[in-house]
Design a protein around this motif. Structure first.
Motif, PDB file in Angstrom:
ATOM      1  N   ILE A  52      -3.631 -61.502  12.402  1.00 22.62           N
ATOM      2  CA  ILE A  52      -5.192 -61.763  12.105  1.00 22.62           C
ATOM      3  C   ILE A  52      -5.880 -62.536  13.384  1.00 22.62           C
ATOM      4  O   ILE A  52      -5.137 -63.267  13.958  1.00 22.62           O
ATOM      5  N   PRO A  53      -6.782 -61.994  13.753  1.00 22.83           N
ATOM      6  CA  PRO A  53      -7.601 -62.494  15.012  1.00 22.83           C
ATOM      7  C   PRO A  53      -7.855 -63.946  14.821  1.00 22.83           C
ATOM      8  O   PRO A  53      -8.236 -64.503  13.533  1.00 22.83           O
ATOM      9  N   LEU A  54      -7.796 -64.627  15.704  1.00 29.45           N
ATOM     10  CA  LEU A  54      -8.159 -66.274  15.891  1.00 29.45           C
ATOM     11  C   LEU A  54      -9.568 -66.263  15.473  1.00 29.45           C
ATOM     12  O   LEU A  54      -9.888 -67.384  14.421  1.00 29.45           O
ATOM     13  N   ALA A  55     -10.509 -65.519  15.714  1.00 34.03           N
ATOM     14  CA  ALA A  55     -11.927 -65.866  15.182  1.00 34.03           C
ATOM     15  C   ALA A  55     -12.049 -65.592  13.662  1.00 34.03           C
ATOM     16  O   ALA A  55     -12.754 -66.398  12.982  1.00 34.03           O
ATOM     17  N   ALA A  56     -11.358 -64.675  13.138  1.00 33.19           N
ATOM     18  CA  ALA A  56     -11.412 -64.495  11.796  1.00 33.19           C
ATOM     19  C   ALA A  56     -10.658 -65.579  11.011  1.00 33.19           C
ATOM     20  O   ALA A  56     -11.224 -66.093   9.860  1.00 33.19           O
TER      21      ALA A  56
END
Length: 57
Positions: free
Chosen positions: A9-13
């Motif tokens: 999962i991307p860090l921003a998400a």
């Protein structure tokens, strides 16, 4: 048994999800705490004498 795949999962998400959870927690606490009534001025005792500002007649 097969090992389940883990998705990245991307860090921003993930940070957006944490912010959303935090906002929900704050809103839940705000709704759970009973609202206190507005503070009114303390009641004044009824004056039995004339006011000093009123002209005497």
């Amino acid at each position: 048994m097969e090992k389940s795949e883990r998705r990245q999962i991307p860090l921003a998400a993930s940070l957006a999800g944490l912010r959303l959870i935090g906002a929900g927690a704050v809103l839940g606490l705000a709704l759970a705490v009973p609202a206190s009534p507005a503070q009114a001025d303390p009641p004044r005792p009824p004056s039995t004498t004339q006011s000093e500002d009123a002209p005497e007649s």
